[in-house]
Design a protein around this motif. Structure first.
Motif, mmCIF file in Angstrom:
data_model
loop_
_atom_site.group_PDB
_atom_site.id
_atom_site.type_symbol
_atom_site.label_atom_id
_atom_site.label_comp_id
_atom_site.label_asym_id
_atom_site.label_seq_id
_atom_site.Cartn_x
_atom_site.Cartn_y
_atom_site.Cartn_z
ATOM 1 N N GLU A 117 -10.336 10.917 -8.794
ATOM 2 C CA GLU A 117 -11.277 9.937 -8.253
ATOM 3 C C GLU A 117 -11.937 9.180 -9.398
ATOM 4 O O GLU A 117 -12.306 9.775 -10.405
ATOM 5 N N GLU A 132 -15.189 7.185 -10.545
ATOM 6 C CA GLU A 132 -16.588 6.921 -10.250
ATOM 7 C C GLU A 132 -17.124 5.978 -11.314
ATOM 8 O O GLU A 132 -16.489 5.774 -12.346
ATOM 9 N N THR A 133 -18.286 5.428 -11.080
ATOM 10 C CA THR A 133 -18.865 4.488 -12.038
ATOM 11 C C THR A 133 -19.120 5.144 -13.390
ATOM 12 O O THR A 133 -18.806 4.583 -14.425
#
Length: 87
Positions: free
Chosen positions: A42, A44-45
């Motif tokens: 994943e 994410e920022t």
């Protein structure tokens, strides 16, 4: 192809040295029992997250703490790669 093969074998040997009792294990055995597992990735920022499935010898892998660490990959941006065991 040969250079990548040698690099991969070296990396797997370094991985094996972190596993108690597995420093001289055959590479195929290491792959089957520690690395051949499902995983989800994943973005994410602030970080990248990898959620790992359960390998056959998970208890040994967990003793090293490797599945719960963050890693910095110098060829990517500054965001860390965080690894977690899938629940």
């Amino acid at each position: 192809e040969r250079a990548l093969n040698v690099a991969a074998q070296s990396l797997l040997r370094r991985f094996a040295q972190r596993l108690t009792g597995f420093a001289n294990a055959p590479l195929a055995h290491l792959w089957r029992n520690f690395l051949d597992l499902p995983a989800r990735y994943e973005e994410e920022t602030a970080r990248r997250v990898v959620r790992l499935g359960r390998p056959p010898l998970q208890v040994i892998l967990n003793m090293t703490g490797m599945p719960r660490q963050s890693y910095h990959l110098p060829w990517l941006d500054a965001r860390p790669l965080a690894m977690f065991q899938e629940e």
